[in-house]
Design a protein around this motif. Structure first.
Motif, PDB file in Angstrom:
ATOM      1  N   VAL A  53     -13.036  -6.999  -5.130  1.00  0.00           N
ATOM      2  CA  VAL A  53     -13.981  -5.806  -4.584  1.00  0.00           C
ATOM      3  C   VAL A  53     -14.572  -6.512  -3.528  1.00  0.00           C
ATOM      4  O   VAL A  53     -15.487  -7.550  -4.725  1.00  0.00           O
ATOM      5  N   LYS A  89      -9.396   2.390  -6.936  1.00  0.00           N
ATOM      6  CA  LYS A  89      -7.999   0.911  -8.039  1.00  0.00           C
ATOM      7  C   LYS A  89      -7.507   2.472  -8.820  1.00  0.00           C
ATOM      8  O   LYS A  89      -6.234   1.272  -8.538  1.00  0.00           O
ATOM      9  N   ASP A 148      -5.161  -6.597  -2.062  1.00  0.00           N
ATOM     10  CA  ASP A 148      -5.886  -5.323  -1.703  1.00  0.00           C
ATOM     11  C   ASP A 148      -6.894  -5.560  -1.945  1.00  0.00           C
ATOM     12  O   ASP A 148      -7.494  -5.957  -2.975  1.00  0.00           O
ATOM     13  N   VAL A 151      -6.648  -5.239  -7.339  1.00  0.00           N
ATOM     14  CA  VAL A 151      -8.223  -4.854  -6.012  1.00  0.00           C
ATOM     15  C   VAL A 151      -8.979  -5.941  -5.761  1.00  0.00           C
ATOM     16  O   VAL A 151      -9.535  -5.780  -7.189  1.00  0.00           O
TER      17      VAL A 151
END
Length: 263
Positions: A218, A209, A123, A216
């Motif tokens: 970023v 998140k 993700d 996740v």
């Protein structure tokens, strides 16, 4: 080489890309009235500084969030670079759009989704610093799940200075001190604009998140990403050319096929 054109609300970025490596990039202020003839005079001079001429360009790909700019950019490609350009997103995007209004996703954000998912597993949250700052959530399958649109830091400063008659216009830069208690007007403005923006970034990303509930990654991109690099630990990667790489991948998808485009 591929000429990639990313037309945003503030600037148009022209880049020469070989494979997926950006060899050169140039910016010009976005003006939908600028003609193909004006573009080519400017661009030819910049190519010459690289020791190149227009014959070095073998393809053109365009992505824009400014529809009025498209006609003249398309004319630039057909009149001066020998053929029809590839238009990013024409015919749809190569990923699922799991949102209420899929047709409203801007080309720049879609290109970021393509490039980010190709480079990173799992993700993702992609933060793009431009006229607006956008936060886009991409799930592990590459589907676009939605995001956030916030005022860009320049817009925030413009609104503050315009609305408050006694406040001066300041440069957007990191404060020289880590204190968040300013002793004069300019320092207080720097703190409010810069550290206030950092707090907004960190807070929104933390909320995203928490909503995902899984690890996740970023990624920051866009012209102003460098302003925050090193001043917050919220970004796992800063990739300045993410949108341009997405453009190169769209050109590959149109001209080479799915295997290379997904590599």
């Amino acid at each position: 080489m591929l000429l990639a054109i990313d037309a945003g609300n503030t600037n148009v970025v022209f880049a020469l890309i070989e494979g997926r490596e950006v060899r050169a990039r140039w910016r010009i202020a976005t003006d939908p009235r600028r003609t193909a003839d004006e573009y080519v005079v400017w661009l030819s001079q910049l190519l010459a500084l690289q020791g190149l001429d227009r014959s070095a360009v073998t393809g053109v790909v365009i992505g824009t969030v400014v529809p009025r700019a498209m006609h003249n950019l398309r004319m630039l490609a057909t009149k001066y670079f020998g053929g029809e350009p590839t238009i990013a997103g024409e015919g749809g995007w190569p990923f699922a759009l799991d949102v209420d209004e899929p047709s409203n996703l801007g080309a720049d954000r879609a290109l970021n989704v393509i490039a980010a998912h190709a480079a990173h597993a799992g993700d993702l949250i992609v933060v793009d610093f431009g006229t607006a700052t956008t936060f886009d959530l991409v799930d592990y399958s590459g589907a676009y799940k939605g995001g956030i649109i916030a005022p860009g830091i320049n817009l925030s400063l413009d609104a503050l200075v315009t609305a408050a008659a006694k406040l001066p216009r300041i440069a957007i830069e990191a404060p020289t001190s880590l204190t968040v208690v300013g002793r004069n007007t300019v320092d207080q403005m720097h703190i409010g604009i810069f550290w206030g923006y950092v707090a907004m970034l960190e807070g929104l990303i933390a909320r995203m998140k928490a909503e995902v509930g899984r690890p996740v990654t970023v990624i920051a991109t866009g012209g102003l990403a460098a302003l925050f690099e090193g001043h917050t630990g919220v970004f796992d990667h800063v990739e300045h050319d993410l949108t341009l790489i997405g453009l190169a991948m769209e050109w590959e998808r149109a001209h080479i096929g799915g295997e290379r485009a997904s590599a």
